[in-house]
Design a protein around this motif. Structure first.
Motif, PDB file in Angstrom:
ATOM      1  N   ALA A  85      34.584  21.686 -12.912  1.00  0.00           N
ATOM      2  CA  ALA A  85      33.902  20.438 -12.566  1.00  0.00           C
ATOM      3  C   ALA A  85      34.863  19.471 -11.887  1.00  0.00           C
ATOM      4  CB  ALA A  85      33.303  19.806 -13.825  1.00  0.00           C
ATOM      5  N   TRP A  86      36.085  19.400 -12.370  1.00  0.00           N
ATOM      6  CA  TRP A  86      37.067  18.490 -11.771  1.00  0.00           C
ATOM      7  C   TRP A  86      37.339  18.881 -10.318  1.00  0.00           C
ATOM      8  CZ3 TRP A  86      42.182  19.047 -10.018  1.00  0.00           C
ATOM      9  CH2 TRP A  86      42.844  17.845  -9.772  1.00  0.00           C
ATOM     10  N   PHE A  87      37.540  20.171 -10.062  1.00  0.00           N
ATOM     11  CA  PHE A  87      37.782  20.616  -8.689  1.00  0.00           C
ATOM     12  C   PHE A  87      36.564  20.377  -7.796  1.00  0.00           C
ATOM     13  CE2 PHE A  87      41.187  23.348 -10.561  1.00  0.00           C
ATOM     14  CZ  PHE A  87      42.234  22.769  -9.863  1.00  0.00           C
ATOM     15  N   PHE A  88      35.364  20.603  -8.342  1.00  0.00           N
ATOM     16  CA  PHE A  88      34.153  20.375  -7.566  1.00  0.00           C
ATOM     17  C   PHE A  88      34.012  18.899  -7.205  1.00  0.00           C
ATOM     18  CE2 PHE A  88      29.659  19.196  -7.434  1.00  0.00           C
ATOM     19  CZ  PHE A  88      29.263  19.949  -6.343  1.00  0.00           C
ATOM     20  N   ILE A  89      34.204  18.018  -8.182  1.00  0.00           N
ATOM     21  CA  ILE A  89      34.096  16.577  -7.924  1.00  0.00           C
ATOM     22  C   ILE A  89      35.164  16.152  -6.933  1.00  0.00           C
ATOM     23  CG2 ILE A  89      34.391  14.304  -8.979  1.00  0.00           C
ATOM     24  CD1 ILE A  89      33.041  15.517 -11.486  1.00  0.00           C
ATOM     25  N   ARG A  90      36.359  16.658  -7.101  1.00  0.00           N
ATOM     26  CA  ARG A  90      37.454  16.298  -6.196  1.00  0.00           C
ATOM     27  C   ARG A  90      37.144  16.770  -4.771  1.00  0.00           C
ATOM     28  NH1 ARG A  90      42.810  18.785  -5.307  1.00  0.00           N
ATOM     29  NH2 ARG A  90      44.106  17.151  -4.439  1.00  0.00           N
ATOM     30  N   LYS A  91      36.588  17.976  -4.665  1.00  0.00           N
ATOM     31  CA  LYS A  91      36.275  18.518  -3.347  1.00  0.00           C
ATOM     32  C   LYS A  91      35.151  17.720  -2.684  1.00  0.00           C
ATOM     33  CE  LYS A  91      34.929  22.790  -1.068  1.00  0.00           C
ATOM     34  NZ  LYS A  91      34.559  24.179  -1.254  1.00  0.00           N
ATOM     35  N   VAL A  92      34.142  17.353  -3.431  1.00  0.00           N
ATOM     36  CA  VAL A  92      33.003  16.630  -2.874  1.00  0.00           C
ATOM     37  C   VAL A  92      33.398  15.210  -2.493  1.00  0.00           C
ATOM     38  CG1 VAL A  92      30.742  15.671  -3.443  1.00  0.00           C
ATOM     39  CG2 VAL A  92      31.284  18.037  -4.020  1.00  0.00           C
ATOM     40  N   HIS A  93      34.205  14.564  -3.311  1.00  0.00           N
ATOM     41  CA  HIS A  93      34.539  13.160  -3.088  1.00  0.00           C
ATOM     42  C   HIS A  93      35.850  12.943  -2.342  1.00  0.00           C
ATOM     43  CE1 HIS A  93      31.139  11.720  -5.311  1.00  0.00           C
ATOM     44  NE2 HIS A  93      31.438  12.533  -6.299  1.00  0.00           N
ATOM     45  N   ASP A  94      36.492  14.007  -1.913  1.00  0.00           N
ATOM     46  CA  ASP A  94      37.758  13.859  -1.185  1.00  0.00           C
ATOM     47  C   ASP A  94      37.450  13.559   0.282  1.00  0.00           C
ATOM     48  OD1 ASP A  94      40.327  13.901  -0.293  1.00  0.00           O
ATOM     49  OD2 ASP A  94      40.670  16.043  -0.642  1.00  0.00           O
ATOM     50  N   PRO A  95      37.767  12.353   0.768  1.00  0.00           N
ATOM     51  CA  PRO A  95      37.444  12.010   2.154  1.00  0.00           C
ATOM     52  C   PRO A  95      38.243  12.838   3.162  1.00  0.00           C
ATOM     53  CG  PRO A  95      38.735  10.266   1.132  1.00  0.00           C
ATOM     54  CD  PRO A  95      38.400  11.263   0.054  1.00  0.00           C
ATOM     55  N   CYS A  96      39.378  13.381   2.754  1.00  0.00           N
ATOM     56  CA  CYS A  96      40.187  14.164   3.689  1.00  0.00           C
ATOM     57  C   CYS A  96      39.492  15.464   4.080  1.00  0.00           C
ATOM     58  CB  CYS A  96      41.549  14.476   3.087  1.00  0.00           C
ATOM     59  SG  CYS A  96      42.546  12.998   2.863  1.00  0.00           S
ATOM     60  N   ILE A  97      38.615  15.976   3.242  1.00  0.00           N
ATOM     61  CA  ILE A  97      37.890  17.196   3.577  1.00  0.00           C
ATOM     62  C   ILE A  97      37.043  16.965   4.823  1.00  0.00           C
ATOM     63  CG2 ILE A  97      36.025  18.709   2.808  1.00  0.00           C
ATOM     64  CD1 ILE A  97      37.203  18.552   0.034  1.00  0.00           C
ATOM     65  N   TYR A  98      36.381  15.820   4.870  1.00  0.00           N
ATOM     66  CA  TYR A  98      35.545  15.521   6.032  1.00  0.00           C
ATOM     67  C   TYR A  98      36.398  15.349   7.284  1.00  0.00           C
ATOM     68  CZ  TYR A  98      32.186  14.788   2.343  1.00  0.00           C
ATOM     69  OH  TYR A  98      31.384  14.963   1.258  1.00  0.00           O
ATOM     70  N   CYS A  99      37.595  14.756   7.113  1.00  0.00           N
ATOM     71  CA  CYS A  99      38.480  14.603   8.260  1.00  0.00           C
ATOM     72  C   CYS A  99      38.912  15.968   8.777  1.00  0.00           C
ATOM     73  CB  CYS A  99      39.720  13.805   7.874  1.00  0.00           C
ATOM     74  SG  CYS A  99      39.345  12.133   7.320  1.00  0.00           S
ATOM     75  N   ARG A 100      39.260  16.872   7.856  1.00  0.00           N
ATOM     76  CA  ARG A 100      39.691  18.203   8.263  1.00  0.00           C
ATOM     77  C   ARG A 100      38.571  18.984   8.913  1.00  0.00           C
ATOM     78  NH1 ARG A 100      41.750  19.748   2.780  1.00  0.00           N
ATOM     79  NH2 ARG A 100      42.389  17.672   2.291  1.00  0.00           N
ATOM     80  N   LYS A 101      37.345  18.830   8.461  1.00  0.00           N
ATOM     81  CA  LYS A 101      36.211  19.539   9.048  1.00  0.00           C
ATOM     82  C   LYS A 101      35.963  19.061  10.476  1.00  0.00           C
ATOM     83  CE  LYS A 101      33.615  20.826   4.960  1.00  0.00           C
ATOM     84  NZ  LYS A 101      32.388  20.611   4.185  1.00  0.00           N
TER      85      LYS A 101
END
Length: 126
Positions: A107-123
């Motif tokens: 759950a922690w990794f999922f929440i971190r992945k969903v709420h990490d703004p850097c993921i959207y930047c990388r995409k």
């Protein structure tokens, strides 16, 4: 004679299982059915179980302590039987603790992945 002793021991075990596990199970079924009829499933799940739920583990541990303490003289006389009973209990609790830690980490990794703004930047950069 030996077969009679074997049957008698299993009858004692069955009686103890019914007293310590069967009666609370039946009481839980009756409590749920009565409260769901009176208050509704929504109230039962959101109010009653939120207050009663955390006590389940305490109740289980209390039951185990009572079962072992009432048979203290046998624990001292028959240590191998105690190990034969304790090992599955330890495995059960160990599995539940591992499962709990795994699900919290997931759950922690999922929440971190969903709420990490850097993921959207990388995409967007790809």
């Amino acid at each position: 004679m030996r077969a009679l002793l074997w049957i008698f021991q299993y009858a004692q075990v069955a009686k103890a299982v019914f007293i310590y596990l069967g009666i609370p199970f039946i009481a839980g079924i009756i409590t749920r059915s009565v409260l769901v009829k009176k208050k509704g499933k929504e109230w039962y799940d959101n109010v009653f179980m939120k207050k009663l739920g955390p006590t389940a583990l305490v109740g289980l541990l209390f039951t185990i302590i009572v079962m072992f303490s009432l048979k203290g003289e046998f624990i001292v006389k028959l240590p191998m039987d105690v190990l034969r009973i304790a090992i599955p209990l330890l495995a059960y609790f160990h599995y539940n603790v591992r499962s709990f830690i795994f699900h919290v980490a997931q759950a922690w990794f999922f929440i971190r992945k969903v709420h990490d703004p850097c993921i959207y930047c990388r995409k967007q950069q790809l």
